[in-house]
Enzyme design. Structure first.
Site, short mmCIF file in Angstrom:
data_model
loop_
_atom_site.label_atom_id
_atom_site.label_comp_id
_atom_site.label_asym_id
_atom_site.label_seq_id
_atom_site.Cartn_x
_atom_site.Cartn_y
_atom_site.Cartn_z
N ASN A 16 0.68 -1.17 -0.12
CA ASN A 16 0.02 0.03 -0.04
C ASN A 16 1.09 1.24 0.04
O ASN A 16 1.41 1.79 1.03
CB ASN A 16 -0.86 -0.06 1.17
CG ASN A 16 -1.67 1.07 1.46
OD1 ASN A 16 -1.56 1.93 0.60
ND2 ASN A 16 -2.87 1.11 2.28
N ARG A 98 -2.39 -1.91 -3.37
CA ARG A 98 -3.53 -1.23 -3.38
C ARG A 98 -3.47 -0.11 -4.24
O ARG A 98 -2.60 0.62 -4.46
CB ARG A 98 -3.59 -0.76 -2.21
CG ARG A 98 -4.88 0.17 -1.78
CD ARG A 98 -5.00 0.97 -0.49
NE ARG A 98 -6.27 1.84 -0.40
CZ ARG A 98 -6.03 2.87 0.26
NH1 ARG A 98 -5.13 3.49 0.84
NH2 ARG A 98 -7.19 3.75 0.30
N HIS A 187 -12.86 3.11 -0.74
CA HIS A 187 -12.69 1.92 0.52
C HIS A 187 -13.44 0.90 0.04
O HIS A 187 -13.84 0.15 0.88
CB HIS A 187 -13.53 2.62 1.69
CG HIS A 187 -12.75 3.68 2.48
ND1 HIS A 187 -13.53 4.61 3.23
CD2 HIS A 187 -11.33 3.89 2.62
CE1 HIS A 187 -12.67 5.60 4.01
NE2 HIS A 187 -11.31 5.03 3.56
N ARG A 248 -11.05 15.94 6.64
CA ARG A 248 -11.71 16.31 5.40
C ARG A 248 -13.36 16.70 6.04
O ARG A 248 -14.03 15.85 6.71
CB ARG A 248 -11.92 15.22 4.48
CG ARG A 248 -10.67 14.79 3.73
CD ARG A 248 -10.68 13.61 3.07
NE ARG A 248 -9.77 12.76 3.35
CZ ARG A 248 -9.78 11.43 3.12
NH1 ARG A 248 -10.62 10.70 2.25
NH2 ARG A 248 -8.85 10.67 3.31
N GLU A 391 -8.04 -4.77 4.89
CA GLU A 391 -8.03 -4.48 3.62
C GLU A 391 -6.76 -5.49 3.02
O GLU A 391 -6.83 -5.84 1.82
CB GLU A 391 -7.71 -3.07 3.25
CG GLU A 391 -8.93 -2.43 3.65
CD GLU A 391 -8.94 -0.84 3.86
OE1 GLU A 391 -8.40 -0.32 4.82
OE2 GLU A 391 -8.92 -0.28 2.74
#
Ligand code: ADP
Length: 405
Positions: A16, A98, A187, A248, A391
């Site tokens: 990742n 990823r 996601h 965010r 993940e």
């Protein structure tokens, strides 16, 4: 996903590559065990930190300058080699990467060749912080061992099933299409894994159940999953839309941008930074870590309370919206750092929603249990669950399913 097969190589290295960090895990898909994990952070800064943890040993930590992703991956490969797990090991099957943005083209994990690399590069304007770093990771891993298949697993892939009415913004179609403006969602690897794992927890097949997934980490998104297919999600063209996140804003009236530019004297890049880095929980109260916010709120801090309340209000809005989108909901599931750990967030998100069949058992909610679990009382019509996301395991599973012998 297919069951693990034990003939042939069964190890998958999951990478990742973020804008200033590389996370990696080596998994053996014969028994889904983790052989090593590692993180190189602060790449390109004065001093980077590299922590490498073998499954059967103590973490090894080093601080020194690491110029770029290529150097970071070489350092990771060296540490793996020191444990006898080098990239040239015959047991290593593939590297699973990823990749954040796969646009409309990539709805499945994909073996990377030059045309796939070029396609990921063409999507970089839609994910300028992420796709270039992901590409760096793929190129470097390929250079380190050109024989190994490199598999790209896209954050957007699970959302390519969004119906057109959920993916479209209500703006001029020609303009939107010319600039690839639509809702892609992110996601996806987590939403796919968690919704499937939730069906297993309920003892039902994924295609039988409707699930609302709340992935609440530093970034946060909700997904409505009907029979294993995603039908709506809260992140949009970029990961800025939707829920309140660590830094965010999530949803804002787009006219806020015009107002700040025209009347606030802000440049577009400043507004971009405001909404991505100085908003959300951090913007509301100065902290982006839910642990701090809960502690401050409990100590009577008003700004922390406001941040918590705005966060929860948005969450409840999306729960209600996705309830209506799905029509029938079998489970509401919490995952990622906040979702898995913050019992007060889960309690507040569901409080008073008994008429929707949603309820939480206080004792189950506050129990410090790891692993997938139900937190709703037995009488509740809708199961409420906590399912830890994974993940890396999902990327390894998808990679193995694609290239395993
Ligand atoms: P990322 O999006 O970076 O992968 P994670 O899923 O790891 O994020 O979530 C990180 C966030 O989880 C932290 O910023 C923190 O707010 C929250 N978190 C972690 N542990 C707890 C906890 N025990 N209680 C409340 N929040 C927590």
């Amino acid at each position: 996903m297919s069951a693990a097969r034990t003939d042939g190589p069964s190890r998958v290295l999951v990478l990742n590559s973020g804008s200033s960090s590389v996370k990696y895990q080596l998994l053996d898909m014969a028994d889904r065990s983790r052989l090593a994990t590692g993180l190189v952070e602060r790449i390109g800064e004065r001093s980077a930190r590299h922590v490498h943890t073998p499954a059967d040993g103590e973490p090894r930590e080093r601080e020194r300058p690491v110029a770029d992703h290529a150097e970071a991956l070489e350092a990771a490969a060296d540490e793996l080699a020191a444990d006898g797990l080098g990239l040239d090991s015959p047991e290593l099957l593939a590297v699973g990467h990823r990749v954040v943005h796969g646009g409309r083209r990539f709805s499945e994990p994909t073996v990377v060749d030059d045309s796939v690399l070029a396609a990921i590069e063409r999507l970089s304007p839609l994910a300028p912080l992420h796709n270039p770093a992901n590409l760096e990771g793929i190129r470097t891993a390929r250079a380190l061992n050109p024989r190994l298949p490199q598999v790209a697993v896209f954050d957007t892939a699970f959302h390519t099933t969004l119906p057109e009415h959920a993916a479209r913004y209500a703006i001029d179609v020609a303009t939107a299409d010319a600039h690839r403006v639509r809702r892609y969602g992110f996601h996806g690897t987590s939403h796919a894994y968690v919704s499937r794992r939730t069906a297993a927890l309920l003892g039902r097949a994924p295609d039988e159940v409707n699930v609302i997934v709340l992935h609440l980490g530093n970034g946060a998104s909700a997904a409505a999953v009907a029979g294993g297919r995603c039908v709506d999600t809260s992140m949009g063209m970029t990961p800025l839309e939707g829920l309140v996140m660590g830094t965010r804003s999530g949803d804002v009236d787009p006219a806020v941008v015009f107002h700040l530019a025209r009347n606030g004297g802000m440049a577009l890049d400043d507004i971009d930074r405001l909404l991505n880095q100085r908003s959300g929980l951090a913007g509301l109260c100065g902290d982006n870590d839910m642990r701090e916010i809960l502690a401050r709120r409990d100590a009577g801090d008003e700004r922390a309370r406001l941040a918590f309340d705005v966060y929860i209000h948005r969450l409840r809005r999306y729960i209600g919206a996705y309830y209506a989108v799905l029509g029938r909901v079998d489970a509401l599931v919490f995952t990622a750092g906040v979702g898995e750990n913050a019992a007060p967030v889960r309690a507040a998100a569901v409080a008073g929603l008994g008429s929707l069949g949603l309820a939480i058992d206080e004792g189950l909610n506050s129990a410090r249990t790891r692993g997938p679990r139900l937190i709703s009382p037995e009488y509740a019509r809708v199961a409420v669950a906590v399912v830890p996301t994974d993940e890396e395991l999902e990327i390894a599973t998808q990679t193995f399913a694609l290239v395993g012998s």
